[in-house]
Design a protein around this motif. Structure first.
Motif, PDB file in Angstrom:
ATOM      1  N   PHE A  49       0.825  -1.208   0.000  1.00 35.53           N
ATOM      2  CA  PHE A  49       0.000   0.000   0.000  1.00 35.53           C
ATOM      3  C   PHE A  49       0.859   1.257   0.000  1.00 35.53           C
ATOM      4  N   GLU A  50       1.870   1.245  -0.835  1.00 33.20           N
ATOM      5  CA  GLU A  50       2.731   2.421  -0.904  1.00 33.20           C
ATOM      6  C   GLU A  50       2.072   3.500  -1.750  1.00 33.20           C
ATOM      7  N   PRO A  51       2.578   4.742  -1.637  1.00 27.38           N
ATOM      8  CA  PRO A  51       1.958   5.841  -2.386  1.00 27.38           C
ATOM      9  C   PRO A  51       1.898   5.583  -3.888  1.00 27.38           C
ATOM     10  N   LEU A  52       2.748   4.672  -4.373  1.00 25.84           N
ATOM     11  CA  LEU A  52       2.727   4.365  -5.798  1.00 25.84           C
ATOM     12  C   LEU A  52       1.340   3.910  -6.247  1.00 25.84           C
ATOM     13  N   VAL A  53       0.607   3.236  -5.347  1.00 25.66           N
ATOM     14  CA  VAL A  53      -0.729   2.750  -5.714  1.00 25.66           C
ATOM     15  C   VAL A  53      -1.657   3.933  -5.998  1.00 25.66           C
ATOM     16  N   THR A  54      -1.567   4.976  -5.169  1.00 23.53           N
ATOM     17  CA  THR A  54      -2.351   6.177  -5.426  1.00 23.53           C
ATOM     18  C   THR A  54      -1.950   6.795  -6.753  1.00 23.53           C
ATOM     19  N   PHE A  55      -0.632   6.818  -6.975  1.00 19.74           N
ATOM     20  CA  PHE A  55      -0.128   7.388  -8.230  1.00 19.74           C
ATOM     21  C   PHE A  55      -0.723   6.637  -9.416  1.00 19.74           C
ATOM     22  N   ASN A  56      -0.777   5.309  -9.306  1.00 26.07           N
ATOM     23  CA  ASN A  56      -1.351   4.522 -10.398  1.00 26.07           C
ATOM     24  C   ASN A  56      -2.811   4.892 -10.641  1.00 26.07           C
ATOM     25  N   ALA A  57      -3.561   5.088  -9.558  1.00 23.50           N
ATOM     26  CA  ALA A  57      -4.967   5.454  -9.722  1.00 23.50           C
ATOM     27  C   ALA A  57      -5.089   6.797 -10.433  1.00 23.50           C
ATOM     28  N   TRP A  58      -4.227   7.725 -10.063  1.00 29.62           N
ATOM     29  CA  TRP A  58      -4.263   9.036 -10.736  1.00 29.62           C
ATOM     30  C   TRP A  58      -3.919   8.874 -12.204  1.00 29.62           C
ATOM     31  N   THR A  59      -2.900   8.054 -12.493  1.00 31.62           N
ATOM     32  CA  THR A  59      -2.537   7.833 -13.892  1.00 31.62           C
ATOM     33  C   THR A  59      -3.747   7.328 -14.666  1.00 31.62           C
ATOM     34  N   ILE A  60      -4.443   6.365 -14.081  1.00 29.61           N
ATOM     35  CA  ILE A  60      -5.588   5.764 -14.762  1.00 29.61           C
ATOM     36  C   ILE A  60      -6.678   6.807 -15.022  1.00 29.61           C
ATOM     37  N   VAL A  61      -6.979   7.602 -13.997  1.00 28.51           N
ATOM     38  CA  VAL A  61      -8.069   8.566 -14.153  1.00 28.51           C
ATOM     39  C   VAL A  61      -7.692   9.662 -15.147  1.00 28.51           C
ATOM     40  N   VAL A  62      -6.454  10.141 -15.049  1.00 35.47           N
ATOM     41  CA  VAL A  62      -6.028  11.215 -15.952  1.00 35.47           C
ATOM     42  C   VAL A  62      -5.954  10.704 -17.388  1.00 35.47           C
ATOM     43  N   LEU A  63      -5.450   9.485 -17.525  1.00 34.67           N
ATOM     44  CA  LEU A  63      -5.326   8.882 -18.847  1.00 34.67           C
ATOM     45  C   LEU A  63      -6.681   8.791 -19.537  1.00 34.67           C
ATOM     46  N   GLY A  64      -7.669   8.292 -18.824  1.00 34.18           N
ATOM     47  CA  GLY A  64      -8.974   8.076 -19.440  1.00 34.18           C
ATOM     48  C   GLY A  64      -9.747   9.364 -19.639  1.00 34.18           C
ATOM     49  N   GLY A  65      -9.491  10.350 -18.794  1.00 33.53           N
ATOM     50  CA  GLY A  65     -10.247  11.600 -18.891  1.00 33.53           C
ATOM     51  C   GLY A  65     -11.057  11.787 -17.622  1.00 33.53           C
ATOM     52  N   ALA A  66     -10.745  12.841 -16.862  1.00 35.27           N
ATOM     53  CA  ALA A  66     -11.416  13.060 -15.579  1.00 35.27           C
ATOM     54  C   ALA A  66     -12.905  13.301 -15.793  1.00 35.27           C
ATOM     55  N   GLY A  67     -13.695  12.825 -14.844  1.00 36.57           N
ATOM     56  CA  GLY A  67     -15.132  13.033 -14.948  1.00 36.57           C
ATOM     57  C   GLY A  67     -15.757  12.179 -16.025  1.00 36.57           C
ATOM     58  N   ASN A  68     -15.183  11.011 -16.259  1.00 39.89           N
ATOM     59  CA  ASN A  68     -15.718  10.126 -17.272  1.00 39.89           C
ATOM     60  C   ASN A  68     -15.472   8.688 -16.807  1.00 39.89           C
ATOM     61  N   ASN A  69     -16.531   8.005 -16.405  1.00 41.22           N
ATOM     62  CA  ASN A  69     -16.362   6.665 -15.841  1.00 41.22           C
ATOM     63  C   ASN A  69     -15.849   5.674 -16.881  1.00 41.22           C
ATOM     64  N   THR A  70     -16.359   5.792 -18.102  1.00 33.96           N
ATOM     65  CA  THR A  70     -15.878   4.898 -19.156  1.00 33.96           C
ATOM     66  C   THR A  70     -14.387   5.123 -19.381  1.00 33.96           C
ATOM     67  N   GLY A  71     -13.991   6.392 -19.326  1.00 37.27           N
ATOM     68  CA  GLY A  71     -12.587   6.718 -19.482  1.00 37.27           C
ATOM     69  C   GLY A  71     -11.738   6.029 -18.417  1.00 37.27           C
ATOM     70  N   THR A  72     -12.260   5.966 -17.196  1.00 35.64           N
ATOM     71  CA  THR A  72     -11.511   5.301 -16.128  1.00 35.64           C
ATOM     72  C   THR A  72     -11.344   3.813 -16.434  1.00 35.64           C
ATOM     73  N   LEU A  73     -12.393   3.179 -16.953  1.00 35.55           N
ATOM     74  CA  LEU A  73     -12.271   1.768 -17.348  1.00 35.55           C
ATOM     75  C   LEU A  73     -11.177   1.616 -18.392  1.00 35.55           C
ATOM     76  N   LEU A  74     -11.234   2.490 -19.390  1.00 33.21           N
ATOM     77  CA  LEU A  74     -10.241   2.436 -20.456  1.00 33.21           C
ATOM     78  C   LEU A  74      -8.848   2.665 -19.896  1.00 33.21           C
ATOM     79  N   GLY A  75      -8.740   3.647 -18.986  1.00 28.46           N
ATOM     80  CA  GLY A  75      -7.448   3.946 -18.374  1.00 28.46           C
ATOM     81  C   GLY A  75      -6.884   2.722 -17.667  1.00 28.46           C
ATOM     82  N   ALA A  76      -7.747   2.017 -16.915  1.00 23.62           N
ATOM     83  CA  ALA A  76      -7.281   0.827 -16.197  1.00 23.62           C
ATOM     84  C   ALA A  76      -6.822  -0.240 -17.188  1.00 23.62           C
TER      85      ALA A  76
END
Ligand code: ATP
Ligand code: MG
Lengths: 277, 437
Positions: free
Chosen positions: B351-378
């Protein structure tokens, strides 16, 4: 534009003959008593008082920096006063949060129109409706039908209001795509969507072209005839003259004068405050 | 292969759930949460510890989510009335604090020894053939609905383009993508050969790779410019081709997953977990989509844009922010339970901060405020993970720890590139960025 005032509800005309400065019997909807606010030692609003009668359009004028916008912030509790009292619809409200004040029917607008630019114009309007079933987390799951029905109803009303300010064709556009004047109109329509008792308008005509100013004034007068009360800050004296029943003048945070627009306009103190600086 | 695909599907689902929680908080409400992993720690440890004491898994998970939500409540009460940056700082602090507590309170968490042998969902469950078919049907339903949404979206994208133009540009685009794929594959094959035969020194191999990729990128860049001026519907054709290829890849993964369910007893713990994670993800996604389209979600979006306006219109901003923080936290708590089940041993190190970083990467990658984007990001995140784990190792002349650093470096570069060329994220709307206040 500075024509004779031909507005006002019929009852108001009957009960108080025109041009009579004597206090009308209409009850007061909002009254502020001796409000004060300091910003870092500078007294921006200094024991200012104000009274808005039920069903009126009341004006608030004063030179730049007089403290008018700050007074609006104090009335709606966006800024807490250092001292003083605000009574709205018979009850003190200064202990309430801003959103509670809005829920009670006192809605303010902003000097620089604030629209939610990444939401559509329609969504901006829908947001303003009060007591929506779907605003509650559980109701989204437990009462979807009721929520959808309400939404349809709000949508209709929002369309009507947008129609009346000439923004119907922009309903699906992002609010951020509106021009400055259109934003003012949207903000006003949005405030009406709340179905408040009183709307505080901060310079509704600022930066708006003259034709549109006339339109805005017409709308305000019409809504007023439908029973809405307004408190309007405005630098454009034509607008003040054509709209207001009564005007309060603020200078350096203090009450300078109040009366009918005509009285105030010829008050030597007011002339001095505007010209003699 | 099947085992690895199952592993990938599980991790993608977990990170998608985790990212959806952050997307609710940041993407929809504008709350900056730099310690998302804190909610995950609580969810993971609560679920595991309770289930070790005999609490049924589903109840334990719900309690875990509840505890995570409670953390959201606490953090929210402490910071949400203050300026937004306080939340960011406090969440970082709390996430590290919780990890250190997990590390040091050995009576509870066994510290660095980790907790093992806790119950796993569906692990001792031996489904009959009809139950397996039912499970496969559920998966098919979920995937089918996903594809249906995808198809509708794609159709909207190319709605205004005449079909002759599309028919003309699509084959060219296919050729373009295919030739690019073959070239990249060829370079990879050569590099692999060079590396395994030790024919040239490491620096030579590195030089070869850089030069080859530079040539490919530059020439395809020029080619794109040429073609896009000639073919009117070039970008739509490319979009269609890429999406069809991705859809085919998705179908293949779906096929492998379904066959894993068919062979359930080969690895009951993992196959069961895959089923549970995918169903959980689908439910949470569906619920969130419904919420953000409701008046409730509209208030969150209004707060993200301008909370003064929301206040002026009678919305209790503080309360809605709190709800968003709590719900996002609860979702991350559920992700934590899934994460623990996937790891089968929980260490504080997970549970290192890297896990949070990964979540941010996923959300930013897909497009903030877009749930489908988050799926795509993951999905992209884990595809990248898979590619770099298995392919780069054979090609790039670096040892394992260098490679790990290299992978993260490339993520950073990709994010920087994204910010330059597509700051709204892959599925974000361009218009929303250019709109002023
Ligand atoms: N948040 C603040 N902090 C410090 N000073 C402030 C703040 N808000 C307003 N002031 C000061 O208070 C005074 C009154 O400002 P206010 O905005 O109320 O004036 P106004 O009457 O609305 O003027 P205008 O007609 O130009 O809009 C100004 O001198 C301003 O600098
Ligand atoms: Mg002002």
């Amino acid at each position: 534009m500075v024509d004779e005032r031909s507005k006002g509800t019929e009852e108001a005309d009957l009960s108080s003959p025109p041009l009579s400065p004597s206090p009308s019997p209409l009850p007061s909807l909002l009254s502020a008593k001796a409000l004060s606010k300091n910003f870092g030692g500078i007294r921006v609003v200094d024991r200012a008082s104000l009274d808005v009668r039920q069903g009126s359009i009341t004006g608030l004028i004063g030179p730049n920096g007089a403290g008018k916008t700050t007074l609006f912030n104090l009335l709606s509790n966006f800024i807490r006063p250092n001292d003083g009292e605000v009574i709205f619809a018979g009850e003190p409200i200064q202990h309430l949060q801003p959103h509670q004040i809005a829920q009670r029917g006192l809605v303010r607008t902003f000097q620089v129109a604030r629209v939610l630019s990444k939401l559509s114009v329609m969504e901006n309007m829908l947001l303003a409706a009060q007591n929506q079933t779907g605003e509650n987390f559980w109701n989204v799951w437990l009462r979807p039908g009721q929520s959808v029905r309400e939404e349809r109803h709000h949508r209709e009303r929002a369309s009507e209001l947008l129609e009346s300010v000439g923004l119907a064709h922009m309903a699906q556009a992002y609010a951020g795509a509106l021009s400055g004047g259109q934003r003012k109109l949207l903000e006003m329509a949005r405030a009406l969507m709340v179905r408040p008792k009183l709307i505080l308008l901060d310079e509704p005509a600022a930066g708006v072209n003259p034709t549109l100013i006339n339109q805005i004034c017409d709308h305000i007068i019409r809504w007023n005839q439908e029973g809405m009360t307004f408190l309007v800050i405005e630098h454009n004296m034509d607008v003040i003259m054509s709209l207001c029943d009564r005007v309060w003048v603020l200078a350096e945070g203090r009450n300078l004068a109040s009366g009918t627009p005509a009285e105030v306009q010829h008050d030597p103190k007011v002339l001095e405050a505007y010209l003699g600086q | 292969m099947q085992g690895y695909i199952v592993f990938l599907v599980i991790f993608t689902a977990i990170y998608a759930v985790f990212g959806l929680g952050l997307n609710l908080q940041w993407g929809y409400t504008g709350l900056i949460n730099f310690g998302h992993v804190a909610f995950m720690v609580l969810g993971a440890y609560t679920t595991v510890l309770l289930s070790l004491r005999g609490v049924p898994l589903i109840v334990a998970t719900m309690v875990g989510a509840g505890v995570a939500a409670l953390l959201g409540l606490l953090i929210g009460f402490a910071t949400l009335r203050l300026r937004t940056d306080y939340l960011a700082i406090v969440t970082i602090g709390v996430s590290e604090l919780l990890r250190l507590i997990a590390l040091n309170e050995q009576w509870l968490t066994r510290g660095t020894f980790g907790i093992q042998r806790f119950p796993l969902p569906l692990a001792n469950f031996i489904p009959t053939m009809s139950v397996r078919i039912l499970m496969m049907a559920v998966l098919t339903l979920i995937v089918g609905m996903g594809y249906w949404r995808w198809w509708k979206w794609l159709r909207r994208q190319v709605k205004d383009i005449p079909s002759e133009a599309l028919l003309k540009s699509a084959p060219t685009a296919l050729g373009y993508v295919a030739s690019l794929g073959i070239l990249v594959f060829g370079i990879g094959a050569i590099a692999k050969h060079l590396k395994s035969s030790n024919a040239i020194p490491d620096w030579g191999l590195g030089l070869f790779l850089v030069a080859a990729f530079a040539i490919v990128i530059v020439s395809y860049h020029i080619l794109t410019k040429r073609v896009s001026t000639k073919l009117s519907a070039w970008s739509s054709g490319l979009l269609l081709v890429c999406h069809f290829l991705l859809a085919a890849l998705g179908l293949w993964i779906f096929g492998v997953s379904a066959s894993a369910i068919y062979d359930y007893d080969q690895n009951p713990a993992k196959n069961g977990l895959m089923f549970v994670s995918v169903v959980t993800l689908a439910l949470i996604f569906w619920g969130l989509e419904r919420l953000v389209e409701s008046p409730w979600g509209r208030i969150l979006k209004a707060i993200r844009e301008d909370e003064e306006v929301a206040k002026a219109l009678g919305k209790n901003v503080f309360w809605y922010k709190l709800q968003s923080l709590m719900l996002g936290g609860a979702i991350a708590g559920i992700a934590g339970a899934l994460y623990a089940w996937q790891l089968t041993t929980v260490f504080p190190k997970n549970f290192e901060p890297l896990v949070t970083f990964n979540a941010w990467t996923i959300v930013v990658l897909g497009g903030a405020g877009n749930n489908t984007g988050t799926l795509l990001g993951a999905a992209i995140f884990w595809a990248y993970e898979a590619i770099t784990r298995f392919i780069l190792e054979d090609i790039i002349p670096l040892n394992e720890s260098q490679l790990n650093a290299f992978r993260i470096m490339v993520i950073g570069l990709l994010l920087m590139g994204l910010m330059v060329w597509r700051p709204q994220g892959i599925l974000g709307k361009k218009e929303e960025l250019t709109l002023g206040r």
